[in-house]
Write an enzyme that holds these catalytic residues in place. Structure first.
Site, PDB file in Angstrom:
ATOM      1  N   HIS A 140       3.341  -3.582   1.132  1.00 32.58           N
ATOM      2  CA  HIS A 140       3.408  -3.455  -0.321  1.00 32.58           C
ATOM      3  C   HIS A 140       4.827  -3.691  -0.799  1.00 32.58           C
ATOM      4  O   HIS A 140       5.753  -3.830   0.008  1.00 32.58           O
ATOM      5  CB  HIS A 140       2.853  -2.106  -0.791  1.00 32.58           C
ATOM      6  CG  HIS A 140       3.665  -0.906  -0.401  1.00 32.58           C
ATOM      7  ND1 HIS A 140       3.918  -0.558   0.911  1.00 32.58           N
ATOM      8  CD2 HIS A 140       4.281   0.051  -1.157  1.00 32.58           C
ATOM      9  CE1 HIS A 140       4.622   0.561   0.936  1.00 32.58           C
ATOM     10  NE2 HIS A 140       4.875   0.946  -0.297  1.00 32.58           N
ATOM     11  N   HIS A 169       7.094  -1.870  -2.459  1.00 30.29           N
ATOM     12  CA  HIS A 169       8.166  -0.884  -2.585  1.00 30.29           C
ATOM     13  C   HIS A 169       9.282  -1.319  -1.638  1.00 30.29           C
ATOM     14  O   HIS A 169       9.030  -1.759  -0.521  1.00 30.29           O
ATOM     15  CB  HIS A 169       7.671   0.522  -2.242  1.00 30.29           C
ATOM     16  CG  HIS A 169       6.918   1.170  -3.383  1.00 30.29           C
ATOM     17  ND1 HIS A 169       5.947   2.117  -3.198  1.00 30.29           N
ATOM     18  CD2 HIS A 169       7.023   0.979  -4.731  1.00 30.29           C
ATOM     19  CE1 HIS A 169       5.474   2.498  -4.389  1.00 30.29           C
ATOM     20  NE2 HIS A 169       6.103   1.811  -5.327  1.00 30.29           N
ATOM     21  N   ASP A 176      11.478  -0.088   0.302  1.00 37.64           N
ATOM     22  CA  ASP A 176      11.691   0.373   1.684  1.00 37.64           C
ATOM     23  C   ASP A 176      10.750  -0.317   2.671  1.00 37.64           C
ATOM     24  O   ASP A 176      10.815  -0.060   3.870  1.00 37.64           O
ATOM     25  CB  ASP A 176      11.581   1.907   1.781  1.00 37.64           C
ATOM     26  CG  ASP A 176      10.267   2.461   1.254  1.00 37.64           C
ATOM     27  OD1 ASP A 176       9.749   1.932   0.245  1.00 37.64           O
ATOM     28  OD2 ASP A 176       9.757   3.436   1.843  1.00 37.64           O
ATOM     29  N   HIS A 177       9.895  -1.201   2.158  1.00 34.62           N
ATOM     30  CA  HIS A 177       8.992  -1.948   3.043  1.00 34.62           C
ATOM     31  C   HIS A 177       9.264  -3.450   3.065  1.00 34.62           C
ATOM     32  O   HIS A 177       8.677  -4.164   3.867  1.00 34.62           O
ATOM     33  CB  HIS A 177       7.530  -1.686   2.663  1.00 34.62           C
ATOM     34  CG  HIS A 177       7.154  -0.251   2.907  1.00 34.62           C
ATOM     35  ND1 HIS A 177       6.454   0.173   4.016  1.00 34.62           N
ATOM     36  CD2 HIS A 177       7.452   0.873   2.197  1.00 34.62           C
ATOM     37  CE1 HIS A 177       6.325   1.482   3.978  1.00 34.62           C
ATOM     38  NE2 HIS A 177       6.915   1.939   2.876  1.00 34.62           N
ATOM     39  N   HIS A 199      -2.221   3.729  -2.806  1.00 33.44           N
ATOM     40  CA  HIS A 199      -0.818   4.052  -3.061  1.00 33.44           C
ATOM     41  C   HIS A 199      -0.523   3.803  -4.537  1.00 33.44           C
ATOM     42  O   HIS A 199      -1.406   3.394  -5.285  1.00 33.44           O
ATOM     43  CB  HIS A 199       0.042   3.188  -2.126  1.00 33.44           C
ATOM     44  CG  HIS A 199       1.466   3.632  -2.008  1.00 33.44           C
ATOM     45  ND1 HIS A 199       1.856   4.948  -1.944  1.00 33.44           N
ATOM     46  CD2 HIS A 199       2.622   2.917  -1.908  1.00 33.44           C
ATOM     47  CE1 HIS A 199       3.176   5.007  -1.830  1.00 33.44           C
ATOM     48  NE2 HIS A 199       3.666   3.787  -1.810  1.00 33.44           N
ATOM     49  N   ASP A 244       1.997   2.607   2.921  1.00 34.36           N
ATOM     50  CA  ASP A 244       1.967   4.017   2.556  1.00 34.36           C
ATOM     51  C   ASP A 244       0.606   4.304   1.924  1.00 34.36           C
ATOM     52  O   ASP A 244       0.055   3.459   1.237  1.00 34.36           O
ATOM     53  CB  ASP A 244       3.027   4.322   1.516  1.00 34.36           C
ATOM     54  CG  ASP A 244       4.445   3.994   1.964  1.00 34.36           C
ATOM     55  OD1 ASP A 244       4.631   3.566   3.113  1.00 34.36           O
ATOM     56  OD2 ASP A 244       5.357   4.126   1.152  1.00 34.36           O
ATOM     57  N   HIS A 297       7.472   7.293   8.620  1.00 34.94           N
ATOM     58  CA  HIS A 297       7.766   7.322   7.185  1.00 34.94           C
ATOM     59  C   HIS A 297       8.135   8.738   6.752  1.00 34.94           C
ATOM     60  O   HIS A 297       7.610   9.278   5.777  1.00 34.94           O
ATOM     61  CB  HIS A 297       6.556   6.798   6.390  1.00 34.94           C
ATOM     62  CG  HIS A 297       6.885   6.319   5.006  1.00 34.94           C
ATOM     63  ND1 HIS A 297       6.774   7.111   3.887  1.00 34.94           N
ATOM     64  CD2 HIS A 297       7.329   5.124   4.546  1.00 34.94           C
ATOM     65  CE1 HIS A 297       7.115   6.424   2.808  1.00 34.94           C
ATOM     66  NE2 HIS A 297       7.461   5.209   3.187  1.00 34.94           N
TER      67      HIS A 297
HETATM   68 ZN   LIG Z   1       5.569   2.950  -0.957  1.00 40.16          ZN
END
Ligand SMILES: [Zn+2]
Length: 275
Positions: free
Chosen positions: A62, A64, A66-67, A142, A171, A229
């Protein structure tokens, strides 16, 4: 035949305690698949001795940061290193837009062919079929569209009946919607951002607690669970592991630089084996 998962990042949204954001390498018979690509992933690859030129498939769950914030950097380095082979990238349709904009304003003409395959945030679908490996994407739950990935070893019908499988869920809020997609996997990676005492926060942010990750593993019939995570609020993730093990004994903590073998229950008489 090797089938293992090398952890490159175990953190969540913000950097904490030296942990890197989400990224891992699935190594199937020396074919390397990169799953998520948080900021600094190329540094982690070099730290653990993995040449990025060996990666031909990148899966992004996805959008976000941090990914995937590490992806523009990794793609640029591949370009600067003279990569010629096609690179296959799988992710939300918006990812293509983000990357195109980045390359437009840096006036970069990639030297290799970037083959983008959008994933569906609504339906499970096979996104990659190789002679011995099939990859399925499936919807998670999510705050933004998010997909998990399942890697299934496929063997010729006449050969050994055992096949191995690995599923990646990050996530997501734990819920029943993805249960079919992860049924009976040998190794399940499931995010466990919080301890269950924070279940209210987990529900608010559409994440899962360690207890919920363990319940998912149990209900799905997974052989082994890998937690990751971890929220920046936990310096030590051990309490997350202890909590998960109250429900699902075969739980482990993802640790950066550690590889986890994907072993079938019938493969060598053992449930699962760590490398
Ligand atoms: Zn996320």
């Amino acid at each position: 035949m090797k089938f293992e998962v090398l952890i490159l990042g175990t953190g969540s949204a913000t950097p904490a305690y030296g942990r890197h954001p989400s990224a891992q390498i699935v190594n199937f018979n020396e074919e390397l698949f990169l799953v998520d690509c948080g900021e600094g992933t190329q540094m982690q690859l070099s730290r653990f001795g993995i040449r990025s030129g060996r990666i031909n498939h990148v899966f992004i769950s996805h959008l976000h940061g941090d990914h995937y914030f590490g992806l523009p950097g990794l793609l640029s380095s591949m370009h600067l290193n003279g990569r010629k082979n096609d690179l296959h990238v799988y992710g939300h349709p918006g990812l293509k837009e983000v990357l195109d904009l980045q390359f437009k304003y840096s006036e970069t003409q990639l030297k290799y062919n970037l083959v983008f395959r959008p994933t569906s945030p609504d339906n499970p679908e096979t996104i990659l079929q190789m002679p011995r490996m099939r990859v399925l994407s499936f919807p998670l739950h999510h705050r933004v569209p998010c997909t998990g990935f399942r890697f299934d070893e496929t063997l010729r019908a006449s050969k050994h009946p055992a096949t191995r499988s690995y599923a990646y869920c990050s996530d997501t809020r734990a819920f029943s919607g993805y249960m079919d997609a992860i049924r009976n996997v040998d190794l399940l990676y499931h995010e466990s951002t919080f301890l269950h005492e924070m279940v209210g926060r987990a529900a608010e942010t559409l994440h899962s607690t360690a207890l919920e990750a363990a319940q998912v593993a149990d209900r799905a019939g997974a052989k082994k669970l890998l937690l990751g995570h971890y929220s920046a609020r936990y310096k030590d993730p051990e309490p997350l592991l202890r909590e998960a093990r109250t429900v699902f004994r075969e739980s482990e903590l993802a640790v950066e630089g550690k590889a986890f073998g994907v072993m079938d229950v019938f493969f060598n008489g053992q449930l699962t084996v760590d490398n």
